[in-house]
Write an enzyme that holds these catalytic residues in place. Structure first.
Site, PDB file in Angstrom:
ATOM      1  N   ARG A 140      11.958  -6.777   4.739  1.00 27.68           N
ATOM      2  CA  ARG A 140      11.919  -5.317   4.864  1.00 27.68           C
ATOM      3  C   ARG A 140      12.709  -4.858   6.095  1.00 27.68           C
ATOM      4  NH1 ARG A 140       6.107  -2.385   5.181  1.00 27.68           N
ATOM      5  NH2 ARG A 140       6.126  -3.198   7.287  1.00 27.68           N
ATOM      6  N   ARG A 170      -8.740   1.583   9.927  1.00 24.42           N
ATOM      7  CA  ARG A 170      -8.307   0.202  10.160  1.00 24.42           C
ATOM      8  C   ARG A 170      -9.286  -0.567  11.026  1.00 24.42           C
ATOM      9  NH1 ARG A 170      -2.528   0.911   9.438  1.00 24.42           N
ATOM     10  NH2 ARG A 170      -1.362  -1.023   9.567  1.00 24.42           N
ATOM     11  N   LYS A 218       0.826  -1.215   0.000  1.00 26.37           N
ATOM     12  CA  LYS A 218       0.000   0.000   0.000  1.00 26.37           C
ATOM     13  C   LYS A 218       0.852   1.253   0.000  1.00 26.37           C
ATOM     14  CE  LYS A 218      -1.553  -0.697   4.239  1.00 26.37           C
ATOM     15  NZ  LYS A 218      -1.104  -1.968   4.784  1.00 26.37           N
ATOM     16  N   ARG A 262      11.860  -3.581   9.165  1.00 27.77           N
ATOM     17  CA  ARG A 262      11.532  -2.433  10.012  1.00 27.77           C
ATOM     18  C   ARG A 262      11.516  -2.902  11.467  1.00 27.77           C
ATOM     19  NH1 ARG A 262       6.010   0.023   8.149  1.00 27.77           N
ATOM     20  NH2 ARG A 262       5.214  -1.165   9.927  1.00 27.77           N
TER      21      ARG A 262
HETATM   22  P1  ADP Z   1       1.816  -1.899   7.906  1.00 25.73           P
HETATM   23  O1  ADP Z   1       1.823  -1.347   6.502  1.00 25.73           O
HETATM   24  O2  ADP Z   1       2.879  -2.888   8.150  1.00 25.73           O
HETATM   25  O3  ADP Z   1       0.464  -2.380   8.318  1.00 25.73           O
HETATM   26  P2  ADP Z   1       1.781   0.767   9.037  1.00 25.73           P
HETATM   27  O4  ADP Z   1       3.028   1.521   8.754  1.00 25.73           O
HETATM   28  O5  ADP Z   1       0.547   1.139   8.287  1.00 25.73           O
HETATM   29  O6  ADP Z   1       2.184  -0.753   8.867  1.00 25.73           O
HETATM   30  O7  ADP Z   1       1.436   0.840  10.613  1.00 25.73           O
HETATM   31  C1  ADP Z   1       2.358   0.420  11.587  1.00 25.73           C
HETATM   32  C2  ADP Z   1       1.678   0.326  12.961  1.00 25.73           C
HETATM   33  O8  ADP Z   1       1.101   1.612  13.305  1.00 25.73           O
HETATM   34  C3  ADP Z   1       0.504  -0.639  13.029  1.00 25.73           C
HETATM   35  O9  ADP Z   1       0.937  -1.960  13.285  1.00 25.73           O
HETATM   36  C4  ADP Z   1      -0.307  -0.040  14.193  1.00 25.73           C
HETATM   37  O10 ADP Z   1       0.255  -0.374  15.438  1.00 25.73           O
HETATM   38  C5  ADP Z   1      -0.133   1.453  14.009  1.00 25.73           C
HETATM   39  N1  ADP Z   1      -1.235   2.037  13.200  1.00 25.73           N
HETATM   40  C6  ADP Z   1      -1.112   2.629  11.974  1.00 25.73           C
HETATM   41  N2  ADP Z   1      -2.309   3.050  11.530  1.00 25.73           N
HETATM   42  C7  ADP Z   1      -3.213   2.719  12.487  1.00 25.73           C
HETATM   43  C8  ADP Z   1      -4.627   2.868  12.631  1.00 25.73           C
HETATM   44  N3  ADP Z   1      -5.378   3.445  11.684  1.00 25.73           N
HETATM   45  N4  ADP Z   1      -5.212   2.407  13.764  1.00 25.73           N
HETATM   46  C9  ADP Z   1      -4.501   1.846  14.738  1.00 25.73           C
HETATM   47  N5  ADP Z   1      -3.173   1.657  14.672  1.00 25.73           N
HETATM   48  C10 ADP Z   1      -2.529   2.089  13.566  1.00 25.73           C
END
Ligand code: ADP
Length: 193
Positions: free
Chosen positions: A135, A88, A13, A137
């Site tokens: 990746r 989410r 994404k 991270r």
């Molecule tokens: P990924 O693409 O691996 O899912 P993101 O970079 O989008 O990771 O998000 C990393 C972390 O940030 C998630 O695992 C969560 O803990 C937190 N996070 C991001 N967006 C949200 C959201 N909309 N609601 C709750 N937690 C979030």
């Protein structure tokens, strides 16, 4: 153009959102990036969010709602955006609906006439785990990855049905060459932008 990018962690994404946002000259708003910046800056929010992120859990809805509301009110968000990582949860989606209504997006309650579309990039779990492990991270260790996938299936996947019922869903197979995915997204999204 108002786009939500959904899909499991590792689906691509962020990569696709970044490419398309640059192409269409609209902001790419990633809640994951915003949260990681808060963690690095050690803000109160970052300190609160860190433990959830490291454990692969979702950060509490209210924190994300505050972040997104503030970001949507910035001047550069008025002409459209790609929102990556939000909503989410069903609660976040309901909140977001209301927010779009309040800032005057026509028809966002019925979901019929408004400009919003939700893209779902799907990729099988075994491919996701391999991608995320490579990746590297901070939250990309195997245990956290498994938890993030589980949280995704339980809490975020129901949103596919939510947007599908409103005829706003664009489903794309993310288990292909990056360039092909970009091309398909461009074709699916730019026609009536
Ligand atoms: P990924 O693409 O691996 O899912 P993101 O970079 O989008 O990771 O998000 C990393 C972390 O940030 C998630 O695992 C969560 O803990 C937190 N996070 C991001 N967006 C949200 C959201 N909309 N609601 C709750 N937690 C979030």
């Amino acid at each position: 153009m108002q786009l939500i990018f959904m899909g499991p962690p590792g689906a691509g994404k962020g990569t696709q959102a970044q490419i398309l946002a640059a192409l269409w000259k609209i902001p790419h708003i990633s809640t994951g990036d915003i949260l990681r910046a808060c963690v690095v800056a050690k803000t109160a929010l970052g300190l609160q969010a860190k433990a959830y992120m490291d454990a692969g859990e979702l950060v509490p809805d209210q924190l994300l709602m505050d972040i997104v509301q503030e970001r949507m009110n910035q001047p550069d968000a008025s002409a459209g955006w790609i929102l990556d990582g939000f909503p989410r949860t069903v609660a976040q989606a309901a909140f977001f609906d209301k927010l779009l209504c309040d800032v005057g997006v026509e028809g966002s309650t019925s979901g019929k006439d408004c400009d919003l579309r939700a893209v779902n990039l799907d990729v099988p779990d075994n491919v996701l785990v391999t991608r995320l492990l490579s990746r590297g991270r901070q939250d990309d260790n195997e245990e956290t990855i498994r938890r993030r996938l589980q949280v995704y299936r339980e809490q975020t996947e129901p949103l596919i049905e939510f947007y599908s019922a409103r005829e706003q869903l664009v489903a794309v197979d993310g288990d292909r060459d990056m360039g092909l995915v970009t091309a398909e997204l461009q074709q699916a999204l730019s026609g009536d932008s």
